[in-house]
Design a protein around this motif. Structure first.
Motif, short mmCIF file in Angstrom:
data_model
loop_
_atom_site.label_atom_id
_atom_site.label_comp_id
_atom_site.label_asym_id
_atom_site.label_seq_id
_atom_site.Cartn_x
_atom_site.Cartn_y
_atom_site.Cartn_z
N PRO A 107 0.80 -1.24 0.00
CA PRO A 107 0.00 0.00 0.00
C PRO A 107 0.83 1.28 0.00
CG PRO A 107 -0.91 -1.59 1.55
CD PRO A 107 0.42 -2.13 1.11
N ILE A 108 2.08 1.23 0.51
CA ILE A 108 2.90 2.43 0.53
C ILE A 108 3.95 2.41 -0.58
CG2 ILE A 108 2.58 2.93 2.98
CD1 ILE A 108 5.25 1.57 3.53
N GLY A 109 3.91 1.37 -1.41
CA GLY A 109 4.77 1.32 -2.59
C GLY A 109 6.24 1.11 -2.31
N ALA A 110 6.58 0.47 -1.19
CA ALA A 110 7.99 0.24 -0.85
C ALA A 110 8.46 -1.10 -1.41
CB ALA A 110 8.18 0.27 0.66
N SER A 111 9.64 -1.12 -1.98
CA SER A 111 10.21 -2.35 -2.50
C SER A 111 11.16 -2.96 -1.46
CB SER A 111 10.98 -2.08 -3.80
OG SER A 111 12.03 -1.17 -3.58
N LYS B 291 2.64 1.32 8.65
CA LYS B 291 1.93 2.55 9.02
C LYS B 291 2.93 3.65 9.39
CE LYS B 291 -1.41 4.36 12.39
NZ LYS B 291 -2.23 4.02 13.59
N ILE B 292 3.98 3.29 10.13
CA ILE B 292 5.00 4.26 10.51
C ILE B 292 5.70 4.82 9.27
CG2 ILE B 292 7.27 4.48 11.60
CD1 ILE B 292 6.25 2.53 13.76
N VAL B 293 6.03 3.93 8.35
CA VAL B 293 6.67 4.38 7.10
C VAL B 293 5.76 5.34 6.36
CG1 VAL B 293 7.56 3.67 4.85
CG2 VAL B 293 8.09 2.30 6.88
N GLY B 294 4.50 4.94 6.24
CA GLY B 294 3.55 5.77 5.51
C GLY B 294 3.33 7.13 6.14
N GLU B 295 3.24 7.16 7.47
CA GLU B 295 2.97 8.42 8.16
C GLU B 295 4.17 9.35 8.22
OE1 GLU B 295 -0.58 6.81 11.17
OE2 GLU B 295 1.44 7.19 11.96
N THR B 296 5.37 8.82 8.08
CA THR B 296 6.57 9.66 8.19
C THR B 296 7.11 10.08 6.83
OG1 THR B 296 7.91 7.65 8.39
CG2 THR B 296 7.27 8.76 10.44
N GLY C 33 5.85 8.59 3.72
CA GLY C 33 4.99 8.15 2.62
C GLY C 33 4.48 9.26 1.73
N GLY C 34 4.40 10.47 2.26
CA GLY C 34 3.86 11.58 1.47
C GLY C 34 4.91 12.42 0.78
N LEU C 35 6.14 11.95 0.71
CA LEU C 35 7.23 12.75 0.14
C LEU C 35 7.43 12.50 -1.35
CD1 LEU C 35 9.86 12.35 3.01
CD2 LEU C 35 8.45 14.35 2.51
N ASP C 36 6.65 11.62 -1.93
CA ASP C 36 6.78 11.29 -3.35
C ASP C 36 8.19 10.80 -3.67
OD1 ASP C 36 5.86 10.94 -5.96
OD2 ASP C 36 6.46 12.96 -6.58
N CYS C 37 8.71 9.90 -2.81
CA CYS C 37 10.02 9.30 -3.02
C CYS C 37 9.86 7.81 -3.31
CB CYS C 37 10.90 9.46 -1.78
SG CYS C 37 11.57 11.11 -1.51
N GLU C 38 10.79 7.29 -4.07
CA GLU C 38 10.88 5.84 -4.26
C GLU C 38 11.41 5.25 -2.96
OE1 GLU C 38 13.96 2.97 -6.64
OE2 GLU C 38 13.18 4.73 -7.72
N LEU C 39 10.65 4.32 -2.34
CA LEU C 39 11.01 3.79 -1.02
C LEU C 39 11.53 2.36 -1.12
CD1 LEU C 39 7.90 4.99 1.03
CD2 LEU C 39 10.09 6.17 0.75
N THR C 40 12.57 2.07 -0.35
CA THR C 40 13.13 0.72 -0.29
C THR C 40 13.43 0.37 1.15
OG1 THR C 40 14.23 1.02 -2.44
CG2 THR C 40 15.00 -0.79 -1.08
N VAL C 41 13.15 -0.89 1.53
CA VAL C 41 13.55 -1.40 2.84
C VAL C 41 14.50 -2.57 2.63
CG1 VAL C 41 11.43 -0.63 3.97
CG2 VAL C 41 11.56 -2.94 3.02
N GLU C 42 15.34 -2.83 3.63
CA GLU C 42 16.41 -3.83 3.47
C GLU C 42 16.41 -4.85 4.60
OE1 GLU C 42 19.83 -1.32 3.48
OE2 GLU C 42 19.52 -0.60 1.44
N PRO C 43 15.39 -5.67 4.71
CA PRO C 43 15.37 -6.68 5.77
C PRO C 43 16.33 -7.82 5.48
CG PRO C 43 13.51 -7.01 4.31
CD PRO C 43 14.21 -5.75 3.84
N GLY C 44 16.86 -8.41 6.51
CA GLY C 44 17.69 -9.60 6.35
C GLY C 44 17.21 -10.69 7.28
N ARG C 45 17.46 -10.50 8.58
CA ARG C 45 17.10 -11.48 9.60
C ARG C 45 15.61 -11.87 9.54
NH1 ARG C 45 19.88 -11.46 14.49
NH2 ARG C 45 20.44 -9.31 14.01
N TRP C 46 14.73 -10.87 9.36
CA TRP C 46 13.30 -11.15 9.42
C TRP C 46 12.87 -12.13 8.32
CZ3 TRP C 46 8.62 -11.15 7.04
CH2 TRP C 46 7.50 -11.21 7.86
N LEU C 47 13.53 -12.06 7.17
CA LEU C 47 13.15 -12.92 6.04
C LEU C 47 13.65 -14.34 6.17
CD1 LEU C 47 13.65 -10.52 3.00
CD2 LEU C 47 11.49 -11.29 3.98
N VAL C 48 14.84 -14.53 6.75
CA VAL C 48 15.44 -15.87 6.72
C VAL C 48 15.75 -16.45 8.09
CG1 VAL C 48 16.43 -15.51 4.43
CG2 VAL C 48 17.79 -14.93 6.46
#
Length: 441
Positions: free
Chosen positions: A67-71, A274-279, A281-296
């Motif tokens: 919903p917030i368009g983050a890759s 929700k935190i990402v979106g509220e902080t 999310g409205g800046l019209d930026c391409e967003l990326t997150v970099e999880p490691g531990r949580w995925l594997v």
């Protein structure tokens, strides 16, 4: 290291930290495969990962962020096995790397260079050159000295380097000191107040394409409030840079989402999104997150065999054939991984200190309560070992590097063969001397 007792989940079919790891008929199984069957074919110690757990984690996170368009770019340092990287790449994941070696791994796993972000404070010029030559998505720059190096390398190659400045937001993530990355005196990132001048310098350099900002505040974060603090500071910085005529079109938000090693609850992904979106999310930026531990992390186990039971006046110690060279986290961070016997064949409850064979006093996995009686030859699985286990392993004490296994449904295969001392000795075969005898004295 402080002792910490973990109560083992012992009921057949009970939750063991991953929905893909359960007891059936008193035997521990991953997906449709009995772990003891694998141990009969692959000598202990070895790592074992669930394909389904990794897929499920990635799809769950992607759905929460959609919903917030983050890759998503997977942090390769958590687990760089080619089969794991290939599995994630097939799902559409990008990669976050921190070395030239990880760039080679990501490319070998079939990840397009256009989906790779290069982080880290100490990139060599040769590594920067390799990244630019293949057309990497972004270089996260962590100092003015590094920015100058990128300008030099990009100029020599005749290319324009896409760079993001990594901000140190001076936010305490409330995690272990050795995995904190966003406080003022941590080695990572550029001071908040230095960003505007450095961003302007990058914009003025024809060799650079300043695309935005990056931030990462630490690892194994269970309380989400530091994310709000950090991302709010980044949002203010974006607005300030734009007010000075400095364009910002990308934000790399880092990773660090923690997992429960004690059967607790993971952070709520909906709240994180929700935190990402509220902080930001409205800046019209391409967003990326970099999880490691949580995925594997929850997808992997380390399987070991009990060698001896050592009884002293005040404790029982189970000596296993896995050591701190195989799983560094307990010795380095005081971490305690849950432990599960591969077979539930005995009744009773004992407390054991579990230790490895490495010649170090710190080679202790932890103290565990409510374990059924153990005997030599029993096999155990250390849970939540899919992240920072095999990737941090070494051959200390001239011990073989453990094999890695992947389970998919009712089948398994070795995805990294055991690295033996015999194989490593070939790297130390005599080579020719260089220089004259007089200069070698």
């Amino acid at each position: 290291m402080a002792e910490h007792a973990i109560a083992l989940v012992a009921a057949a079919g009970a939750e063991t930290g991953s929905n893909q790891l359960v007891y059936r008929d008193q035997t521990l199984q991953m997906e449709g495969v009995c772990i003891d069957t694998i141990a009969g074919a692959v000598p202990t110690p070895f790592y074992c990962y669930s394909s389904d757990a990794i897929r499920t984690a990635y799809l769950t996170l992607s759905a929460a962020l959609k919903p917030i368009g983050a890759s998503v770019c997977f942090a390769v340092k958590a687990n760089g096995n080619l089969s794991v990287l290939g599995l994630l790449a097939a799902l559409g994941s990008g990669m976050d790397i921190v070395s030239g070696g990880e760039l080679e791994r990501a490319e070998s796993a079939g990840v397009p260079a256009s989906k790779i972000i290069f982080s880290g404070v100490g990139k060599k010029r040769s590594e920067i050159a390799s990244a630019l030559e293949v057309g990497i998505h972004q270089l996260n720059v962590e100092s003015e000295a590094e920015l100058d190096a990128v300008i030099e390398v990009a100029g020599a190659l005749g290319v324009r380097a896409p760079v993001a400045l990594r901000v140190n937001p001076d936010v305490d993530a409330g995690t272990h000191a050795k995995i904190s990355t966003g406080k003022k005196h941590d080695k990572f990132g550029i001071s908040f107040e230095d960003i505007p001048a450095l961003y302007a310098k990058a914009l003025a350099a024809p060799e650079l394409d300043p695309v935005g900002l990056a931030v990462h505040i630490g690892s194994q974060i269970l309380d989400l409030s530091p994310y709000r603090s950090a991302y709010s500071r980044i949002a203010d910085l974006v607005r300030s840079l734009r007010s000075q005529g400095l364009p910002v079109r990308r934000l790399d938000l880092g990773g660090g989402i923690g997992i429960p090693y004690d059967h607790g609850s993971s952070p709520d992904l909906g709240e994180y999104a929700k935190i990402v979106g509220e902080t930001v999310g409205g800046l019209d930026c391409e967003l990326t997150v970099e999880p490691g531990r949580w995925l594997v992390g929850p997808a992997g186990i380390l399987v070991a065999e009990v060698l001896y039971i050592k009884e002293t006046a005040d404790r029982l110690t189970a000596i296993v054939d896995a050591g701190m060279n195989d799983l560094m986290r307990p010795a380095m961070y005081g971490a305690v991984h849950p432990v599960f016997p591969l077979k539930q064949v005995r009744q009773g409850s004992h407390t054991y200190q579990i230790a490895g064979p490495v010649c170090e006093s710190s080679d202790i996995f932890g103290t565990y309560s409510d374990l059924a009686p153990l005997r030599s030859g029993d096999r155990l699985a250390f849970g939540c070992a899919g992240a920072y286990g095999a990737s941090m392993a070494s051959t200390y004490n001239a011990r073989d590097l453990a094999a890695e296994v992947l389970v998919d449904g009712d089948r398994f295969r070795v995805i990294r063969r055991r690295q033996t001392t015999k194989a490593l000795l070939t790297l130390e075969e005599e080579t020719e001397w260089h220089g004259s005898p007089s200069t070698l004295r």
